[in-house]
Write a protein that holds these residues in place. Structure first.
Motif, short mmCIF file in Angstrom:
data_model
loop_
_atom_site.label_atom_id
_atom_site.label_comp_id
_atom_site.label_asym_id
_atom_site.label_seq_id
_atom_site.Cartn_x
_atom_site.Cartn_y
_atom_site.Cartn_z
N ASP A 105 0.88 -1.18 0.00
CA ASP A 105 0.00 0.00 0.00
C ASP A 105 0.91 1.22 0.00
OD1 ASP A 105 -1.71 2.15 0.65
OD2 ASP A 105 -2.95 0.90 1.96
N ARG A 107 0.41 4.31 0.38
CA ARG A 107 0.01 5.49 1.14
C ARG A 107 0.85 5.65 2.42
NH1 ARG A 107 -6.19 4.32 1.80
NH2 ARG A 107 -5.26 2.27 2.06
N LEU A 124 -0.44 13.75 3.96
CA LEU A 124 -0.89 12.47 3.42
C LEU A 124 -0.39 12.37 1.98
CD1 LEU A 124 -4.59 12.45 4.70
CD2 LEU A 124 -2.58 11.41 5.78
N ARG A 126 1.29 9.51 -1.38
CA ARG A 126 1.58 8.20 -1.97
C ARG A 126 3.06 8.17 -2.31
NH1 ARG A 126 -2.79 5.05 -2.94
NH2 ARG A 126 -4.80 6.09 -2.75
N GLU A 161 -0.85 14.38 -1.38
CA GLU A 161 -2.27 14.46 -1.72
C GLU A 161 -2.99 15.50 -0.89
OE1 GLU A 161 -4.50 10.97 -2.42
OE2 GLU A 161 -2.94 10.09 -3.65
#
Length: 189
Positions: A105, A107, A124, A126, A161
């Motif tokens: 993942d 993130r 936040l 990626r 993000e």
């Protein structure tokens, strides 16, 4: 707080808790008319590049959160553009938990603290990991710091993000040795 951060963080269960505790109306206004909060500005750039460490959270394949402290000289976490951060990942205890988690993942949540100024910035994003090959080596060279014995293994690139400046309440001031030396140093003037 920006609209994008609220969009990502305020899940239905979070919104229900906000309703139960009387803060939903306030945060709904932010979701509808707040700043976008997805592009880093000069304040964020200066804050990020002044840090000598941050906390990074990832999630394992089994759903367990993992938080790791990343440290280095001030500015080791670089702002590459208004939506991208990067740092050279140095050889450490060789557990590779974050690296493994990010294969599952991509993130991450970053938590950057200024204990003296009682400020915190949550990001936040990626993550892309570059390791091996010419492109990775080129980026590692760009992100490398002047630490004499540092052994960079890969480059982390974080595509922002959303971010949120969090309130200063309950941040206990703490000082590094460098900050104490600066405070005690006689001033010429």
């Amino acid at each position: 707080m920006g609209r994008q951060f609220a969009k990502l963080a305020f899940t239905p269960l979070v919104k229900r808790q906000q309703e139960l505790h009387g803060s939903r109306r306030q945060y709904q206004r932010i979701e509808e008319s707040g700043e976008p909060g997805s592009q880093l500005g000069e304040d964020e750039r200066e804050f990020i590049e002044a840090r000598d460490g941050f906390y990074m959270a990832s999630v394992s394949e089994t759903g367990w959160p993992y938080i790791q402290f990343r440290g280095g000289p001030k500015g080791f976490l670089r702002v590459l553009d208004d939506q991208t951060l990067g740092f050279a990942d140095l050889r450490g205890n060789r557990q590779y938990i974050s690296v493994g988690n990010l294969q599952h993942d991509d993130r991450v949540a970053l938590f950057l603290m200024d204990y003296v100024g009682q400020q915190r910035l949550k990001i936040l994003g990626r993550t892309t990991i570059l390791e091996g090959g010419d492109a990775a080596q080129e980026l590692i060279a760009k992100l490398r710091t002047s630490e004499p014995n540092a052994l960079p293994e890969r480059a982390f690139v974080i595509h922002v993000e959303a971010f949120d400046w969090n309130c200063p309440q309950h941040i206990t001031p703490r000082f590094t040795e460098e900050e104490i030396r600066d405070l005690l140093e006689p001033r010429n003037g």
